[in-house]
Design a protein around this motif. Structure first.
Motif, PDB file in Angstrom:
ATOM      1  N   ARG A 347       0.773  -1.039   0.002  1.00  0.00           N
ATOM      2  CA  ARG A 347      -0.268   0.279  -0.137  1.00  0.00           C
ATOM      3  C   ARG A 347       1.459   0.903  -0.363  1.00  0.00           C
ATOM      4  NH1 ARG A 347      -3.209   0.073   5.012  1.00  0.00           N
ATOM      5  NH2 ARG A 347      -1.457  -0.951   6.314  1.00  0.00           N
ATOM      6  N   PRO A 348       0.222   1.921  -0.654  1.00  0.00           N
ATOM      7  CA  PRO A 348       1.352   3.705  -0.950  1.00  0.00           C
ATOM      8  C   PRO A 348       1.517   3.943   0.873  1.00  0.00           C
ATOM      9  CG  PRO A 348      -0.912   3.509  -2.310  1.00  0.00           C
ATOM     10  CD  PRO A 348      -1.155   2.262  -1.516  1.00  0.00           C
ATOM     11  N   GLU A 349       1.018   4.289   1.405  1.00  0.00           N
ATOM     12  CA  GLU A 349       1.058   4.664   3.051  1.00  0.00           C
ATOM     13  C   GLU A 349       2.246   3.645   4.044  1.00  0.00           C
ATOM     14  OE1 GLU A 349      -2.894   2.847   3.144  1.00  0.00           O
ATOM     15  OE2 GLU A 349      -1.993   3.483   2.056  1.00  0.00           O
ATOM     16  N   THR A 350       2.703   2.263   3.008  1.00  0.00           N
ATOM     17  CA  THR A 350       3.354   1.460   3.975  1.00  0.00           C
ATOM     18  C   THR A 350       4.793   1.191   3.131  1.00  0.00           C
ATOM     19  OG1 THR A 350       2.623  -0.518   2.913  1.00  0.00           O
ATOM     20  CG2 THR A 350       1.803  -0.149   5.341  1.00  0.00           C
ATOM     21  N   ARG A 351       5.449   2.275   1.907  1.00  0.00           N
ATOM     22  CA  ARG A 351       6.741   2.282   1.556  1.00  0.00           C
ATOM     23  C   ARG A 351       7.865   2.634   2.027  1.00  0.00           C
ATOM     24  NH1 ARG A 351       6.231   7.050  -2.769  1.00  0.00           N
ATOM     25  NH2 ARG A 351       5.720   7.870  -0.847  1.00  0.00           N
ATOM     26  N   GLU A 352       7.502   2.836   3.592  1.00  0.00           N
ATOM     27  CA  GLU A 352       9.138   3.176   4.057  1.00  0.00           C
ATOM     28  C   GLU A 352       8.800   1.720   4.427  1.00  0.00           C
ATOM     29  OE1 GLU A 352       9.472   7.438   6.476  1.00  0.00           O
ATOM     30  OE2 GLU A 352       8.609   5.266   7.308  1.00  0.00           O
ATOM     31  N   VAL A 358      13.072  -4.843   0.210  1.00  0.00           N
ATOM     32  CA  VAL A 358      13.672  -4.302  -1.063  1.00  0.00           C
ATOM     33  C   VAL A 358      14.690  -4.453  -0.394  1.00  0.00           C
ATOM     34  CG1 VAL A 358      14.117  -2.988  -2.429  1.00  0.00           C
ATOM     35  CG2 VAL A 358      12.237  -3.311  -2.352  1.00  0.00           C
ATOM     36  N   ALA A 359      15.885  -3.645   0.326  1.00  0.00           N
ATOM     37  CA  ALA A 359      16.749  -3.665   1.353  1.00  0.00           C
ATOM     38  C   ALA A 359      17.484  -4.577   1.961  1.00  0.00           C
ATOM     39  CB  ALA A 359      16.554  -2.649   2.452  1.00  0.00           C
ATOM     40  N   ASP A 360      16.871  -5.553   2.752  1.00  0.00           N
ATOM     41  CA  ASP A 360      17.253  -6.653   2.810  1.00  0.00           C
ATOM     42  C   ASP A 360      17.486  -7.985   2.032  1.00  0.00           C
ATOM     43  OD1 ASP A 360      16.938  -8.440   4.691  1.00  0.00           O
ATOM     44  OD2 ASP A 360      14.941  -9.385   4.766  1.00  0.00           O
ATOM     45  N   ILE A 361      16.489  -7.563   0.787  1.00  0.00           N
ATOM     46  CA  ILE A 361      16.902  -8.617  -0.277  1.00  0.00           C
ATOM     47  C   ILE A 361      17.737  -8.210  -0.953  1.00  0.00           C
ATOM     48  CG2 ILE A 361      16.127  -8.696  -3.148  1.00  0.00           C
ATOM     49  CD1 ILE A 361      12.765  -8.969  -1.848  1.00  0.00           C
ATOM     50  N   LEU A 362      18.460  -6.958  -0.847  1.00  0.00           N
ATOM     51  CA  LEU A 362      19.796  -6.220  -1.449  1.00  0.00           C
ATOM     52  C   LEU A 362      21.266  -6.870  -0.656  1.00  0.00           C
ATOM     53  CD1 LEU A 362      18.817  -2.762  -2.762  1.00  0.00           C
ATOM     54  CD2 LEU A 362      18.834  -5.531  -3.982  1.00  0.00           C
ATOM     55  N   ALA A 363      20.579  -6.185   0.216  1.00  0.00           N
ATOM     56  CA  ALA A 363      21.426  -6.849   1.751  1.00  0.00           C
ATOM     57  C   ALA A 363      22.593  -8.528   1.810  1.00  0.00           C
ATOM     58  CB  ALA A 363      21.502  -6.613   3.076  1.00  0.00           C
ATOM     59  N   THR A 364      20.876  -9.399   1.525  1.00  0.00           N
ATOM     60  CA  THR A 364      21.822 -10.720   1.153  1.00  0.00           C
ATOM     61  C   THR A 364      22.009 -11.119  -0.200  1.00  0.00           C
ATOM     62  OG1 THR A 364      19.461 -10.819   2.828  1.00  0.00           O
ATOM     63  CG2 THR A 364      19.889 -12.930   1.729  1.00  0.00           C
ATOM     64  N   ALA A 365      21.463 -10.261  -0.911  1.00  0.00           N
ATOM     65  CA  ALA A 365      22.142 -10.770  -2.167  1.00  0.00           C
ATOM     66  C   ALA A 365      23.440 -10.518  -2.207  1.00  0.00           C
ATOM     67  CB  ALA A 365      21.338 -10.004  -3.528  1.00  0.00           C
ATOM     68  N   GLU A 381       5.907  -8.150  -5.274  1.00  0.00           N
ATOM     69  CA  GLU A 381       5.995  -7.441  -6.630  1.00  0.00           C
ATOM     70  C   GLU A 381       5.175  -6.443  -6.286  1.00  0.00           C
ATOM     71  OE1 GLU A 381       7.580  -7.504  -9.293  1.00  0.00           O
ATOM     72  OE2 GLU A 381       8.062  -9.571  -9.061  1.00  0.00           O
ATOM     73  N   ALA A 382       4.139  -6.389  -5.407  1.00  0.00           N
ATOM     74  CA  ALA A 382       3.503  -4.674  -4.952  1.00  0.00           C
ATOM     75  C   ALA A 382       3.899  -3.805  -4.553  1.00  0.00           C
ATOM     76  CB  ALA A 382       2.173  -5.518  -4.361  1.00  0.00           C
ATOM     77  N   ALA A 383       5.397  -4.373  -3.234  1.00  0.00           N
ATOM     78  CA  ALA A 383       6.102  -3.662  -2.435  1.00  0.00           C
ATOM     79  C   ALA A 383       6.731  -3.046  -3.345  1.00  0.00           C
ATOM     80  CB  ALA A 383       6.493  -4.442  -1.592  1.00  0.00           C
ATOM     81  N   TRP A 384       7.533  -3.479  -4.124  1.00  0.00           N
ATOM     82  CA  TRP A 384       8.781  -3.270  -5.262  1.00  0.00           C
ATOM     83  C   TRP A 384       7.850  -1.891  -6.127  1.00  0.00           C
ATOM     84  CZ3 TRP A 384      12.931  -1.448  -6.503  1.00  0.00           C
ATOM     85  CH2 TRP A 384      13.390  -1.323  -7.635  1.00  0.00           C
ATOM     86  N   ASP A 385       6.583  -2.462  -6.736  1.00  0.00           N
ATOM     87  CA  ASP A 385       5.599  -1.142  -7.662  1.00  0.00           C
ATOM     88  C   ASP A 385       5.250   0.244  -6.931  1.00  0.00           C
ATOM     89  OD1 ASP A 385       6.560  -3.450  -9.812  1.00  0.00           O
ATOM     90  OD2 ASP A 385       4.468  -3.909  -9.936  1.00  0.00           O
ATOM     91  N   SER A 386       5.249   0.003  -5.582  1.00  0.00           N
ATOM     92  CA  SER A 386       4.317   0.720  -5.119  1.00  0.00           C
ATOM     93  C   SER A 386       5.255   1.971  -4.617  1.00  0.00           C
ATOM     94  CB  SER A 386       4.706   0.448  -3.950  1.00  0.00           C
ATOM     95  OG  SER A 386       4.881   0.222  -2.892  1.00  0.00           O
TER      96      SER A 386
END
Length: 421
Positions: A347-352, A358-365, A381-386
């Protein structure tokens, strides 16, 4: 090996033996790639013939070695990325960057691809009675009264009051934080780091409040206080340097992503990323055998750690993190980032929360060592798109993150530097 006349030597040839002058002086050591300067020196010393590895110019094979290293890295990394869609733009960008970064580190470390890669060291302490008792374990039971902030109640409660009060002054906030010298040192160190872009030395909390902002600095101080609550976990029980290295990377990547996401607060998502996995430390402190068993299951079966924790305990570290931060009366926004970062709703209001996800994925990857690290979590995908962030931005995030992560490490963990990402 060929003997070549000095008149026929060309730039790029490689000496097969040491080259000496007429008086026995060593001019060029064996294995030297010759250039104009070396050739002039040999002429000056009267050298007539030189033993060469080849009478042809040796090609620069750097590009070939990098390509071969990257191909091998892609092969070895792919199992860790089974939870990520590598055909989607995000997954493809993250995997490509992971392979490029791993290949560079592998060449730098001189990894021998023909030698067996070292396996991760997984601890296996003896079984615990809690896992086999009739009484079920739940997050509330783990958090209850045994986990407290080291600075309670003098600092933490006052920080909460300051965060909720619009009338607290910089001097009052400085006096509150000043009761904990260790917290003050880390806070000033972080504010002075390039992560916060300070152009002049900041030598007081009052000045730091003026530069960073009251709410921003209070949130950061609360995050650092939470980190300090777990500084007594024995390093032989768990790789705490790797844990906080991941936490620092997660916080840095979240704050960098936030810079391209209007309406989000980089300082707040930095703390959210830093504390995202803090529930793991509660599990480790109360049920060390269960924590290690979950890690073993994760690595041997290729499962995300949260899935392995649920298989062992019936819940994962995000549920424990939610309970812990509620117990500590942390602001709701921070609690949500920790509790929901594995399953953001987009949801737009939970973008933080999506940024921390996403940052957790990058830090692991992008972790190093790359081939024995944790499986990469799946992307919402919904979170990334938001977030509205282009996948092409991730390369800049990776590059800027390397510098900032080292800054964070030097401030938080000066006594025990973390592995570089």
């Amino acid at each position: 090996m060929d003997t070549v006349s000095i008149d026929d030597i060309k730039d790029g040839m490689v000496t097969a033996e040491d080259v000496h002058g007429q008086q026995g002086v060593l001019i060029i050591p064996r294995g030297t790639v010759l250039g104009e300067e070396q050739i002039r020196a040999m002429r000056a010393y009267g050298v007539r013939d030189v033993a060469m590895v080849s009478d042809a110019v040796q090609p620069d094979d750097t590009a070939a070695r990098i390509a071969a290293s990257e191909a091998r890295c892609r092969e070895l990394l792919r199992p860790r990325f089974s939870g990520l869609d590598l055909d989607a733009p995000f997954g493809r960008a993250v995997f490509d960057l992971a392979a490029e970064r791993a290949a560079s580190r592998a060449l730098e470390a001189g990894i021998d691809w023909d030698a067996p890669l070292s396996e991760p060291c997984l601890l296996a302490p003896p079984p615990e009675e809690q896992l086999f008792s009739a009484t079920a374990v739940d997050p509330a039971g783990l958090v209850s009264d045994e986990v407290e902030l080291a600075t309670l109640p003098e600092v933490h409660l006052r920080l909460l009051d300051a965060l909720q009060s619009e009338t607290s002054s910089s001097q009052e906030l400085a006096a509150c934080i000043g009761h904990d010298p260790g917290l003050t040192t880390k806070l000033l160190g972080l504010v002075n780091s390039p992560h916060y872009g300070s152009r002049a030395p900041v030598d007081s909390i009052s000045w730091a409040v003026s530069m960073v902002g009251r709410k921003e600095l209070t949130t950061l101080a609360m995050g650092l206080a939470a980190v300090s609550a777990f500084d007594d976990i024995a390093p032989e029980l768990w790789d705490m340097r790797a844990f906080w290295g991941h936490a620092a990377a997660c916080g840095v990547y979240a704050s960098l992503l936030a810079e391209d996401c209007p309406g989000t607060a980089p300082h707040r998502v930095f703390v959210g990323g830093l504390l995202a996995d803090i529930g793991q430390l509660v599990i480790l402190r109360k049920l060390p055998a269960a924590a290690c068993r979950a890690l073993l299951l994760s690595r041997t079966e290729g499962l995300p750690i949260a899935v392995a924790e649920t298989a062992v305990l019936g819940f994962d570290h995000t549920a424990v993190g939610r309970t812990l931060l509620a117990h500590w009366h942390f602001p709701q926004a921070l609690t949500a980032m920790v509790a929901d970062h594995l399953r953001p709703d987009g949801r737009p209001e939970t973008r933080e929360t999506a940024l921390v996800h996403v940052a957790d994925i990058l830090a692991t990857a992008w972790a190093w060592p790359a081939f024995s690290s944790a499986p990469v979590p799946a992307l919402s995908e919904a979170a990334w798109d938001s977030l509205g962030i282009a996948p092409e931005t991730l390369a800049q995030v990776a590059e800027a993150g390397d510098v900032r992560i080292r800054d964070i490490e030097s401030v938080f963990f000066a006594a025990n530097p973390l592995p570089r990402h």
